[in-house]
Write an enzyme that holds these catalytic residues in place. Structure first.
Site, PDB file in Angstrom:
ATOM      1  CB  VAL A   1     -10.434   1.629   5.040  1.00 16.72           C
ATOM      2  CG1 VAL A   1      -9.002   2.144   4.981  1.00 16.72           C
ATOM      3  CG2 VAL A   1     -10.931   1.597   6.473  1.00 16.72           C
ATOM      4  CB  CYS A   2     -10.693   4.441   0.077  1.00 13.53           C
ATOM      5  SG  CYS A   2     -10.902   6.158   0.487  1.00 13.53           S
ATOM      6  N   GLY A   3      -7.863   4.746  -0.121  1.00 17.40           N
ATOM      7  CA  GLY A   3      -6.559   5.405  -0.195  1.00 17.40           C
ATOM      8  C   GLY A   3      -6.568   6.808   0.371  1.00 17.40           C
TER       9      GLY A   3
END
Length: 100
Positions: free
Chosen positions: A7-9
């Site tokens: 999960v990232c921005g």
């Protein structure tokens, strides 16, 4: 088979990390499914992953992601592993979180 969610921005850098992690898994003979989503889509992954690693740039979101993915180990990707796009280190961290 380990199902690893990243999960990232926004999903930009993590898509590269997915590529390197998949390549490392193949090289190591690990059966892994690896994919990435932006933070806003993390809750939709509940029940689909075994472990979740979060990009360092959104480490402040970890508590919320843990709430979105009950029962799933969620930790920040180690800064060095993320910065060097080290797929083998990502696999090692995921396996350690799963006790493997």
């Amino acid at each position: 088979m380990i199902r690893l969610l990243l999960v990232c921005g926004a999903g930009m850098s993590s898509s590269l990390l997915v590529k390197f992690t998949k390549e490392a898994a193949e090289e190591l003979g690990e059966e892994m499914e690896v994919w990435a989503v932006p933070r806003g889509l993390a809750a939709q992954q509940a029940g689909k992953c075994d472990v979740c690693l979060v990009g360092p740039q959104i480490r402040f979101e970890i508590k919320g992601i843990r709430n979105d993915l009950p029962g799933i180990p969620v930790e920040m990707i180690e800064m060095k592993s993320y910065g060097t796009m080290n797929g083998k280190a990502i696999i090692k961290q995921a396996k350690e979180l799963l006790g493997k």
